[in-house]
Design a protein around this motif. Structure first.
Motif, PDB file in Angstrom:
ATOM      1  N   ARG A  80      25.583  45.169  67.375  1.00 43.59           N
ATOM      2  CA  ARG A  80      24.600  45.234  68.396  1.00 43.59           C
ATOM      3  C   ARG A  80      25.022  45.174  69.764  1.00 43.59           C
ATOM      4  O   ARG A  80      24.594  45.604  70.774  1.00 43.59           O
ATOM      5  N   ALA A  81      26.368  44.653  70.128  1.00 42.92           N
ATOM      6  CA  ALA A  81      26.934  44.538  71.533  1.00 42.92           C
ATOM      7  C   ALA A  81      27.278  45.985  71.943  1.00 42.92           C
ATOM      8  O   ALA A  81      27.234  46.315  73.037  1.00 42.92           O
ATOM      9  N   LEU A  82      27.817  46.767  70.965  1.00 41.63           N
ATOM     10  CA  LEU A  82      28.346  47.861  71.225  1.00 41.63           C
ATOM     11  C   LEU A  82      26.867  49.098  71.279  1.00 41.63           C
ATOM     12  O   LEU A  82      26.982  49.678  72.344  1.00 41.63           O
ATOM     13  N   ARG A  83      25.815  48.721  70.659  1.00 44.60           N
ATOM     14  CA  ARG A  83      24.331  49.449  70.979  1.00 44.60           C
ATOM     15  C   ARG A  83      24.019  49.078  72.457  1.00 44.60           C
ATOM     16  O   ARG A  83      23.551  50.035  73.027  1.00 44.60           O
ATOM     17  N   ASP A  84      24.457  47.876  73.190  1.00 43.14           N
ATOM     18  CA  ASP A  84      23.890  47.492  74.147  1.00 43.14           C
ATOM     19  C   ASP A  84      24.704  47.476  75.529  1.00 43.14           C
ATOM     20  O   ASP A  84      24.480  47.435  76.605  1.00 43.14           O
ATOM     21  N   MET A  85      26.039  48.133  75.077  1.00 37.71           N
ATOM     22  CA  MET A  85      26.994  48.037  76.311  1.00 37.71           C
ATOM     23  C   MET A  85      26.511  49.197  77.244  1.00 37.71           C
ATOM     24  O   MET A  85      26.115  50.228  76.875  1.00 37.71           O
ATOM     25  N   PRO A  86      27.148  49.081  78.382  1.00 33.32           N
ATOM     26  CA  PRO A  86      26.941  50.239  79.419  1.00 33.32           C
ATOM     27  C   PRO A  86      27.405  51.561  78.754  1.00 33.32           C
ATOM     28  O   PRO A  86      28.709  51.669  78.575  1.00 33.32           O
ATOM     29  N   SER A  87      26.583  52.603  78.893  1.00 33.32           N
ATOM     30  CA  SER A  87      26.954  54.019  78.488  1.00 33.32           C
ATOM     31  C   SER A  87      28.119  54.500  79.092  1.00 33.32           C
ATOM     32  O   SER A  87      28.932  55.149  78.505  1.00 33.32           O
ATOM     33  N   GLY A  88      28.002  54.407  80.530  1.00 35.97           N
ATOM     34  CA  GLY A  88      29.020  54.899  81.307  1.00 35.97           C
ATOM     35  C   GLY A  88      30.677  54.483  80.767  1.00 35.97           C
ATOM     36  O   GLY A  88      31.652  55.153  80.894  1.00 35.97           O
ATOM     37  N   GLU A  89      30.671  53.199  80.780  1.00 35.53           N
ATOM     38  CA  GLU A  89      32.080  52.601  80.345  1.00 35.53           C
ATOM     39  C   GLU A  89      32.315  53.143  79.003  1.00 35.53           C
ATOM     40  O   GLU A  89      33.521  53.579  78.834  1.00 35.53           O
ATOM     41  N   LEU A  90      31.518  53.367  77.860  1.00 32.56           N
ATOM     42  CA  LEU A  90      31.916  54.038  76.659  1.00 32.56           C
ATOM     43  C   LEU A  90      32.200  55.488  76.736  1.00 32.56           C
ATOM     44  O   LEU A  90      33.273  55.857  76.107  1.00 32.56           O
ATOM     45  N   ARG A  91      31.408  55.966  77.741  1.00 34.61           N
ATOM     46  CA  ARG A  91      31.811  57.506  77.798  1.00 34.61           C
ATOM     47  C   ARG A  91      33.244  57.747  78.368  1.00 34.61           C
ATOM     48  O   ARG A  91      33.701  58.667  77.817  1.00 34.61           O
ATOM     49  N   GLN A  92      33.406  56.831  79.360  1.00 32.15           N
ATOM     50  CA  GLN A  92      34.622  56.931  80.024  1.00 32.15           C
ATOM     51  C   GLN A  92      35.884  56.800  78.981  1.00 32.15           C
ATOM     52  O   GLN A  92      36.826  57.359  79.106  1.00 32.15           O
ATOM     53  N   LYS A  93      35.733  56.039  77.758  1.00 39.50           N
ATOM     54  CA  LYS A  93      36.717  55.421  76.898  1.00 39.50           C
ATOM     55  C   LYS A  93      36.739  56.531  75.803  1.00 39.50           C
ATOM     56  O   LYS A  93      37.759  57.160  75.484  1.00 39.50           O
ATOM     57  N   CYS A  94      35.457  57.096  75.385  1.00 38.27           N
ATOM     58  CA  CYS A  94      35.353  57.808  74.091  1.00 38.27           C
ATOM     59  C   CYS A  94      34.921  59.111  74.206  1.00 38.27           C
ATOM     60  O   CYS A  94      34.626  59.926  73.383  1.00 38.27           O
ATOM     61  N   GLY A  95      34.265  59.494  75.458  1.00 42.08           N
ATOM     62  CA  GLY A  95      33.575  60.731  75.709  1.00 42.08           C
ATOM     63  C   GLY A  95      32.296  60.796  74.913  1.00 42.08           C
ATOM     64  O   GLY A  95      31.502  59.889  74.605  1.00 42.08           O
ATOM     65  N   VAL A  96      31.848  62.117  74.678  1.00 44.01           N
ATOM     66  CA  VAL A  96      30.540  62.338  74.130  1.00 44.01           C
ATOM     67  C   VAL A  96      30.531  61.899  72.835  1.00 44.01           C
ATOM     68  O   VAL A  96      29.577  61.249  72.292  1.00 44.01           O
ATOM     69  N   VAL A  97      31.702  61.778  72.134  1.00 40.44           N
ATOM     70  CA  VAL A  97      31.716  61.031  70.643  1.00 40.44           C
ATOM     71  C   VAL A  97      31.042  59.896  70.759  1.00 40.44           C
ATOM     72  O   VAL A  97      30.349  59.254  69.694  1.00 40.44           O
TER      73      VAL A  97
END
Length: 445
Positions: free
Chosen positions: A224-241
């Motif tokens: 749930r927390a992964l679903r709701d975390m800021p997308s920009g932060e996740l993209r900076q770490k993992c990219g499009v994947v």
């Protein structure tokens, strides 16, 4: 029956015929290796059972009864052998011929229940089906479970959702929540959030150890927390994947079913030896065995290899100096002919062998793979079409004989007979579905 068949006979069994929404099902065999062993030997049902890896090294599968005893996956067998004997745990060596055949039967059964099927692993498959508005597909999942149990004797878990990542989570919830009876439809829940909170971040499909640690350092501890975390932060770490994973958790399909696997870029066959290889002759036999196996795989894939690499290594834990080496040769004309590949591989044994370094493992890697539909000839090494056709026909005959009468029925002399280094499987069960002499006999009086 074609996966795309829309005739009356090709319609799906036990599932709705119309629907406005696509649904994804993940069907997963429970304790697959152990379950296959129990199918062939009913005396194992209800008893703790573990299956060992190559050379009877580590525990790679456990029955539900063995799990309840606290036996850990991946534990070296020699460390727990006495404990298993004391607890009355049955032990089996890996029977890959049996597991592969049961897997094929499982996938053939599942094809009848879905519109499209993606075989994800030996015991897992994603299926596409339709869902009517507000429909709970749990009853469909229970029908699939009953059909697989009736036809194959295998227990499976079914997870249903709108995306592949959510289907993976639903499958995990189906197996870990006894009240669900190994079937769980996440989409049918009024609010999926509480269920996502029950799945730790380490158990989310696509999240490895390093990424899970990165998430926990930021307070992201569950799906749930992964679903709701800021997308920009996740993209900076993992990219499009990473964004695709998050979108899948939010119910947006980003990962389509892979109905036809992409062509392989390389094919590898390697094994650890049951005892150290100390002579060049034994190494040649091992490399010949692995090359023959790799060539068979190559022909099944309808590919040819343009290069071949051989690698060896000693035991890094026996107190002696560690030795690891490899050698590569490029073929003048790409081939999947076993004789051609053997001629390229065997001379490399002399290059790699060192008498002062007993070898623990070796392997053959086929590179520069290309489809059979094309072949670039060599100006200085012509390959007449007649010779090419004769060799292809010979390889086809050898493959058919070994498929029909069992692997190794027709052997190449370079592989040797009953080599001492061959894989140790002291507790191997019968290949009762692939060998005529291993079929169980039933006496009726």
């Amino acid at each position: 029956m074609s996966l795309h068949d829309t005739s009356s006979e090709g319609r799906l069994q036990g599932r709705p015929q119309t629907g406005s929404q696509p649904a994804i099902a993940l069907i997963d065999g429970n304790n697959f290796y152990a379950s296959c062993e129990a199918v062939m030997d009913p005396s194992l049902l209800g008893r703790p059972l573990v299956v060992l890896s190559n050379n009877d090294g580590c525990i790679v599968s456990r029955s539900a009864e063995a799990r309840r005893l606290g036996i850990a996956m991946g534990t070296p067998y020699f460390q727990v052998q006495r404990q298993l004997e004391r607890l009355g745990v049955e032990v089996r060596s890996s029977n890959y011929a049996l597991y592969a055949d049961m897997s094929q039967r499982l996938m053939a059964t599942l094809e009848r229940w879905v519109e499209e099927l993606e075989v994800y692993s030996i015991d897992e498959a994603f299926g596409l089906l339709s869902r009517r508005e507000g429909e709970d597909l749990s009853s469909w999942g229970r029908q699939v479970r009953r059909a697989v149990r009736r036809e194959l004797g295998l227990p499976v878990a079914v997870g249903l959702a709108s995306t592949k990542v959510l289907a993976k989570l639903a499958n995990r919830l189906a197996k870990t929540q006894p009240a669900h009876g190994h079937v769980f439809d996440l989409e049918a829940q009024a609010d999926p959030t509480p269920w996502l909170e029950q799945v730790a971040i380490e158990d989310v499909w696509g999240i490895g150890r390093r990424l899970a640690r990165w998430c926990r350092l930021r307070g992201v501890a569950d799906a749930r927390a992964l679903r709701d975390m800021p997308s920009g932060e996740l993209r900076q770490k993992c990219g499009v994947v990473g964004l695709r994973l998050q979108q899948e958790l939010r119910g947006h399909r980003c990962l389509p079913l892979t109905l036809v696997p992409p062509p392989k870029q390389e094919t590898c066959v390697s094994r650890s030896f049951s005892q150290p290889v100390r002579t060049a002759d034994a190494l040649r036999q091992a490399l010949a065995t692995y090359t023959v196996r790799a060539a068979e795989k190559l022909r099944r894939q309808h590919q040819r290899a343009g290069a071949l690499s051989v690698f060896v290594r000693s035991n890094p834990f026996n107190g002696t100096s560690f030795y690891s080496n490899s050698a590569t040769v490029t073929l003048a004309v790409p081939s999947n002919d076993t004789a051609v590949l053997l001629a390229a591989a065997l001379p490399l044994a002399e290059t790699l062998f060192r008498p002062c370094h007993p070898l623990q493992k070796a392997g053959v890697l086929l590179l520069q793979l290309q489809g059979e539909e094309q072949l670039q000839h060599h100006l200085l090494q012509p390959l007449p079409p007649e010779q090419q056709q004769r060799r292809a026909a010979l390889m086809a005959v050898l493959d058919r004989l070994n498929r029909r009468y069992g692997s190794g029925t027709v052997r190449w002399a370079a592989c040797g007979l009953q080599p001492a280094w061959a894989m140790r499987r002291e507790r191997l069960s019968r290949a009762a579905t692939t060998r005529l002499e291993a079929i169980p006999r039933v006496l009726a009086r």
